[in-house]
Design a protein around this motif. Sequence first.
Motif, short mmCIF file in Angstrom:
data_model
loop_
_atom_site.label_atom_id
_atom_site.label_comp_id
_atom_site.label_asym_id
_atom_site.label_seq_id
_atom_site.Cartn_x
_atom_site.Cartn_y
_atom_site.Cartn_z
N TRP A 199 31.82 33.51 29.31
CA TRP A 199 32.62 34.70 29.03
C TRP A 199 32.75 35.58 30.28
O TRP A 199 33.83 36.05 30.61
CB TRP A 199 32.01 35.51 27.89
CG TRP A 199 32.68 36.84 27.74
CD1 TRP A 199 33.97 37.07 27.34
CD2 TRP A 199 32.14 38.12 28.05
NE1 TRP A 199 34.25 38.42 27.37
CE2 TRP A 199 33.14 39.08 27.79
CE3 TRP A 199 30.89 38.55 28.50
CZ2 TRP A 199 32.93 40.45 27.99
CZ3 TRP A 199 30.67 39.90 28.69
CH2 TRP A 199 31.69 40.84 28.44
N LEU A 200 31.65 35.77 31.00
CA LEU A 200 31.69 36.61 32.19
C LEU A 200 32.61 36.04 33.26
O LEU A 200 33.18 36.79 34.07
CB LEU A 200 30.28 36.78 32.76
CG LEU A 200 29.35 37.70 31.96
CD1 LEU A 200 27.92 37.63 32.52
CD2 LEU A 200 29.85 39.14 31.98
N SER A 201 32.80 34.73 33.26
CA SER A 201 33.68 34.10 34.25
C SER A 201 35.14 34.50 34.05
O SER A 201 35.97 34.31 34.95
CB SER A 201 33.55 32.58 34.20
OG SER A 201 34.13 32.05 33.01
N LEU A 202 35.48 35.03 32.86
CA LEU A 202 36.85 35.47 32.60
C LEU A 202 37.16 36.80 33.26
O LEU A 202 38.32 37.16 33.44
CB LEU A 202 37.07 35.60 31.08
CG LEU A 202 36.86 34.34 30.24
CD1 LEU A 202 37.01 34.68 28.76
CD2 LEU A 202 37.83 33.25 30.64
N LEU A 203 36.12 37.56 33.62
CA LEU A 203 36.30 38.88 34.22
C LEU A 203 36.57 38.73 35.71
O LEU A 203 36.02 37.84 36.37
CB LEU A 203 35.06 39.74 34.00
CG LEU A 203 34.92 40.47 32.66
CD1 LEU A 203 34.89 39.49 31.49
CD2 LEU A 203 33.67 41.32 32.65
N PRO A 204 37.40 39.59 36.27
CA PRO A 204 37.67 39.50 37.72
C PRO A 204 36.44 39.86 38.54
O PRO A 204 35.64 40.72 38.15
CB PRO A 204 38.79 40.53 37.93
CG PRO A 204 38.65 41.48 36.80
CD PRO A 204 38.16 40.68 35.64
N ARG A 205 36.29 39.20 39.66
CA ARG A 205 35.16 39.45 40.55
C ARG A 205 35.12 40.92 40.95
O ARG A 205 36.12 41.50 41.35
CB ARG A 205 35.29 38.57 41.79
CG ARG A 205 34.12 38.64 42.76
CD ARG A 205 32.93 37.89 42.22
NE ARG A 205 31.88 37.78 43.23
CZ ARG A 205 30.70 37.23 43.02
NH1 ARG A 205 30.39 36.74 41.83
NH2 ARG A 205 29.81 37.15 43.98
N GLY A 206 33.96 41.53 40.83
CA GLY A 206 33.80 42.93 41.19
C GLY A 206 33.93 43.89 40.02
O GLY A 206 33.69 45.09 40.18
N CYS A 207 34.35 43.39 38.84
CA CYS A 207 34.50 44.25 37.67
C CYS A 207 33.13 44.81 37.26
O CYS A 207 32.14 44.08 37.20
CB CYS A 207 35.11 43.48 36.51
SG CYS A 207 35.37 44.45 35.01
N ARG A 208 33.08 46.10 36.99
CA ARG A 208 31.83 46.73 36.57
C ARG A 208 31.56 46.39 35.11
O ARG A 208 32.46 46.39 34.27
CB ARG A 208 31.91 48.25 36.74
CG ARG A 208 30.56 48.95 36.67
CD ARG A 208 30.73 50.46 36.64
NE ARG A 208 31.46 50.96 37.79
CZ ARG A 208 30.88 51.32 38.94
NH1 ARG A 208 29.57 51.22 39.08
NH2 ARG A 208 31.60 51.80 39.93
N VAL A 209 30.29 46.11 34.79
CA VAL A 209 29.91 45.75 33.43
C VAL A 209 28.63 46.47 33.02
O VAL A 209 27.81 46.84 33.86
CB VAL A 209 29.70 44.23 33.26
CG1 VAL A 209 30.99 43.46 33.45
CG2 VAL A 209 28.62 43.71 34.21
N MET A 210 28.50 46.66 31.72
CA MET A 210 27.23 47.05 31.11
C MET A 210 26.96 46.07 29.98
O MET A 210 27.80 45.91 29.08
CB MET A 210 27.27 48.48 30.55
CG MET A 210 25.93 48.90 29.94
SD MET A 210 25.93 50.63 29.39
CE MET A 210 26.96 50.50 27.93
N LEU A 211 25.84 45.41 30.04
CA LEU A 211 25.51 44.34 29.10
C LEU A 211 24.19 44.64 28.40
O LEU A 211 23.23 45.09 29.04
CB LEU A 211 25.39 43.00 29.83
CG LEU A 211 26.55 42.58 30.74
CD1 LEU A 211 26.18 41.33 31.52
CD2 LEU A 211 27.81 42.35 29.92
#
Length: 220
Positions: free
Chosen positions: A158-170
Amino acid sequence: MTERSFNKDYVFDLLRGAAKFTGSDLLSALAETVAEFPDTPVDNAFNHKQVASKQWARDMLATHTRGAFDHVWVMGGWIGILPAMLFDDARFKIKAISSFDIDPAVAPIAEKLNRKLAGEATFSAHTADMYALDYTGIDAPDLVINTSCEHIADLPKWLSLLPRGCRVMLQSNNYTSEPTHVNCVESVDELAQQAALSELKYAGALRLPKYTRFMLIGRV
C-alpha cells in the motif's frame, strides 16, 4: 428499534450537557450527529481508548510537524473523529481533509460531524478502497494518515502507491485477538521495519489497557 436508537435521547442530552459545560465545539458537533444518526457507534468511535490514541496522534503530529497542511487524507476514517479533533485544535492550519472508508454507511455521518468544525476549511468523506486511490492527482495529499495499519495485510504494497517524499502518520497495534487485525506488530521497531520510511521524524508506543499502539511519523 436497536438498543443504541432507544438510548438516543440519553446520549444526546449527555453530550449536549458536556458540550455546554466544557464549551467544546467538538462535543456539540458529536451531539448533533448522534441526534441525526441515532445508530452512530459513538460508544466505539469515541471511547477512551480511541480518544487516547487519536489525541496522542494529534499531539505528536503537532510536535513533529509545522501543523500546516494543504490537504490531509485519512484512510479508514470511519465516522470522522480524527478529522474533527484536528479541526478542533488551534495548533493546526489545514485547508482540507478528505476521509476515505470502504463502508458506505459512514460517509454521511462523517460529513455531519465535521461540517461546522471545518470552518473555512473543506471536509469531504468518500466511500473508496485505499488501493484504488490516485495519490498523485490534482488533489494529492501532503499528509496521509492511516491509524489502522493492523488491518492492512501488505503494508509495504500500500505504501508503494504513495509518491516518494509524501508525509505519513501510521499507527498499528498488537491486539491479535481481534479477527480483523490481520497484520499486528509486536513493537514500534517491527512497524518501522515494515514501513521502511525514507525519513522518520517520530516513532513511539502508547500502552493501553488491552494492547499497545505504535506510531510512526515521517516520509515514504
